[in-house]
Design an enzyme around this catalytic site. Structure first.
Site, PDB file in Angstrom:
ATOM      1  N   GLU A  98       0.827  -1.201   0.000  1.00  0.00           N
ATOM      2  CA  GLU A  98       0.000   0.000   0.000  1.00  0.00           C
ATOM      3  C   GLU A  98       0.864   1.255   0.000  1.00  0.00           C
ATOM      4  O   GLU A  98       1.940   1.282   0.596  1.00  0.00           O
ATOM      5  CB  GLU A  98      -0.912   0.003   1.235  1.00  0.00           C
ATOM      6  N   CYS A 111       3.425   8.564   0.919  1.00  0.00           N
ATOM      7  CA  CYS A 111       4.018   7.677   1.918  1.00  0.00           C
ATOM      8  C   CYS A 111       4.283   6.339   1.227  1.00  0.00           C
ATOM      9  O   CYS A 111       3.351   5.643   0.812  1.00  0.00           O
ATOM     10  CB  CYS A 111       3.021   7.537   3.071  1.00  0.00           C
ATOM     11  N   CYS A 118       6.643  -6.620   7.392  1.00  0.00           N
ATOM     12  CA  CYS A 118       7.728  -6.063   8.218  1.00  0.00           C
ATOM     13  C   CYS A 118       8.142  -7.106   9.245  1.00  0.00           C
ATOM     14  O   CYS A 118       7.307  -7.859   9.742  1.00  0.00           O
ATOM     15  CB  CYS A 118       7.249  -4.800   8.936  1.00  0.00           C
ATOM     16  N   CYS A 122       6.861  -4.532  15.972  1.00  0.00           N
ATOM     17  CA  CYS A 122       6.406  -3.508  16.927  1.00  0.00           C
ATOM     18  C   CYS A 122       4.977  -3.865  17.348  1.00  0.00           C
ATOM     19  O   CYS A 122       4.130  -4.181  16.509  1.00  0.00           O
ATOM     20  CB  CYS A 122       6.452  -2.116  16.299  1.00  0.00           C
ATOM     21  N   CYS A 125       1.764  -1.901  15.860  1.00  0.00           N
ATOM     22  CA  CYS A 125       1.674  -1.636  14.417  1.00  0.00           C
ATOM     23  C   CYS A 125       0.991  -2.792  13.680  1.00  0.00           C
ATOM     24  O   CYS A 125       1.370  -3.953  13.849  1.00  0.00           O
ATOM     25  CB  CYS A 125       3.083  -1.422  13.861  1.00  0.00           C
ATOM     26  N   CYS A 340      -0.847   6.161  10.098  1.00  0.00           N
ATOM     27  CA  CYS A 340       0.378   5.507  10.574  1.00  0.00           C
ATOM     28  C   CYS A 340       0.071   4.181  11.240  1.00  0.00           C
ATOM     29  O   CYS A 340      -0.788   4.110  12.114  1.00  0.00           O
ATOM     30  CB  CYS A 340       1.069   6.365  11.622  1.00  0.00           C
TER      31      CYS A 340
END
Ligand code: SAH
Length: 349
Positions: A98, A111, A118, A122, A125, A340
């Site tokens: 995305e 962005c 990933c 975290c 997230c 975010c």
């Protein structure tokens, strides 16, 4: 499951200018053809060799037999109430990523994602949930911008680039640096280096290396002032604890009056008290930096909550009173999971 044979021809969008020059020279052609081809790829957004009319027909035909031009494909675009746009893009091997277009007062920011998924894990997230699929190539990173600019209906004029989408940019170091070179080269996308920002969860050695190799804005996702909380939220902190991270940040050369940015996600009951604000101010003493606060963006099944607006304002005031430039970032696009930490590569309708 049908596995796709990988296309063995080199994708010209993966080459930096120097690599393009070497490639062209290896074919016995003049080096100055390289910037011409770069301009077609990046500035005209060409995907067909036939379009490259500044080079001879013979050479175009030859190129089309030994190389290819491939960039991500738009699958879907969603628009938020605040006019943020999120694009779902498909890569050659069928994976999805995305990219988000974020409106500002006078201009738009894109962005970009740097990895499919990933590995950093975290805890706050959404991208972390499904782990890392793979690194994106330079063509797939810059290609997000070129595709949207050329194929999205009414694509806004993009003035800033932030690598804050899916993935950890510094865990895909070589490809991210190549992508930055092509974003900032005059024959590439031609962005000024001050308009490009890389955001990292804190890979200290790569921060130091990046500072020596390339000059762009750096943003660090800090999110806590003490190792115990930070290691709980961001496992990477066990490898590079705050002392190591902040020392690396001090070595990162920001030119002129530019400042490093520390991002801090405010999470209710975890890191958003007055005490936390004061400790954060103490921790950052001596860093040439500004602060970006973001209230935690919730998503389906998210384990944390955002603090009340009053808490966010008090946190910001404490930092401003300690003489830090502190912005409270409005979360754009949260209604379409484009804010975010809400990118997953899966559309939730
Ligand atoms: N891996 C890089 C780039 C991703 S940026 C990095 O960590 O910086 C994603 C930014 O959004 C980071 O600053 C991260 O701390 C923040 N973030 C992640 N999840 C969030 C959430 N649910 N709400 C608000 N911010 C979040």
């Amino acid at each position: 499951m049908i596995s796709r044979p990988e296309n063995p021809l080199p994708n010209l969008l993966n080459f930096t200018l120097e690599e393009m020059q070497d490639f062209i020279s290896s074919l016995g052609k003049e080096k100055f053809r390289a910037p011409q081809i770069m301009k077609w790829l990046y500035q005209s957004g060409s995907v067909f060799f036939e379009d490259m009319t500044t080079i001879s027909r013979d050479f175009r035909t030859k190129l089309s037999k030994i190389a290819r031009i491939s960039r991500p494909q738009i699958i879907k675009i969603q628009e938020s109430k605040d006019s943020t746009k999120k694009a779902l893009l498909r890569l050659e091997d069928g994976l999805f990523i995305e990219s988000v277009l974020i409106p500002g007062k006078n201009n738009w920011t894109i962005c970009l994602s740097t990895q499919a998924g990933c590995a950093m894990d975290c805890k706050f997230c959404l991208t972390a949930r499904n782990g890392l699929k793979r690194n994106l190539s330079p063509a797939e990173i810059v290609g997000q911008l070129i595709t949207l600019k050329n194929e999205m209906p009414r694509c806004p004029d993009i003035k800033n680039i932030v690598m804050m989408g899916m993935g950890e940019p510094l865990a895909n170091y070589d490809n991210v640096v190549k992508a930055i070179k092509n974003l900032t080269n005059v024959f590439g996308m031609g962005f000024s280096s001050r308009k490009v920002t890389v955001s990292t969860c804190g890979l200290a050695p790569q921060i130091i290396r990046l500072g020596k190799e390339i000059c762009i804005n750096l943003s660090i996702s800090l999110n806590a002032h003490d190792n115990k909380t930070r290691s709980m939220l961001m496992p990477i902190n066990k490898k590079y604890p705050l002392e190591v991270l902040l020392d690396a940040c001090k070595q990162y050369p920001m030119p002129g009056r530019r400042l490093l940015t520390f991002e801090y996600v405010l999470i209710e009951g975890i890191n958003s008290s007055m005490h936390d604000a004061k400790k954060l101010a103490e921790l950052l003493k001596g860093q040439r930096c500004k602060l970006n606060l973001i209230a935690f963006n919730e998503y389906p099944g998210s384990p944390f909550q955002a603090p009340p607006q009053k808490t966010v304002e008090a946190f910001q005031k404490t930092l401003i009173d300690s003489h830090y430039t502190t912005i409270c970032r409005a979360s754009k696009g949260s209604d379409i999971l484009a804010a975010c930490g809400q990118l997953s590569g899966i559309f939730v309708n």
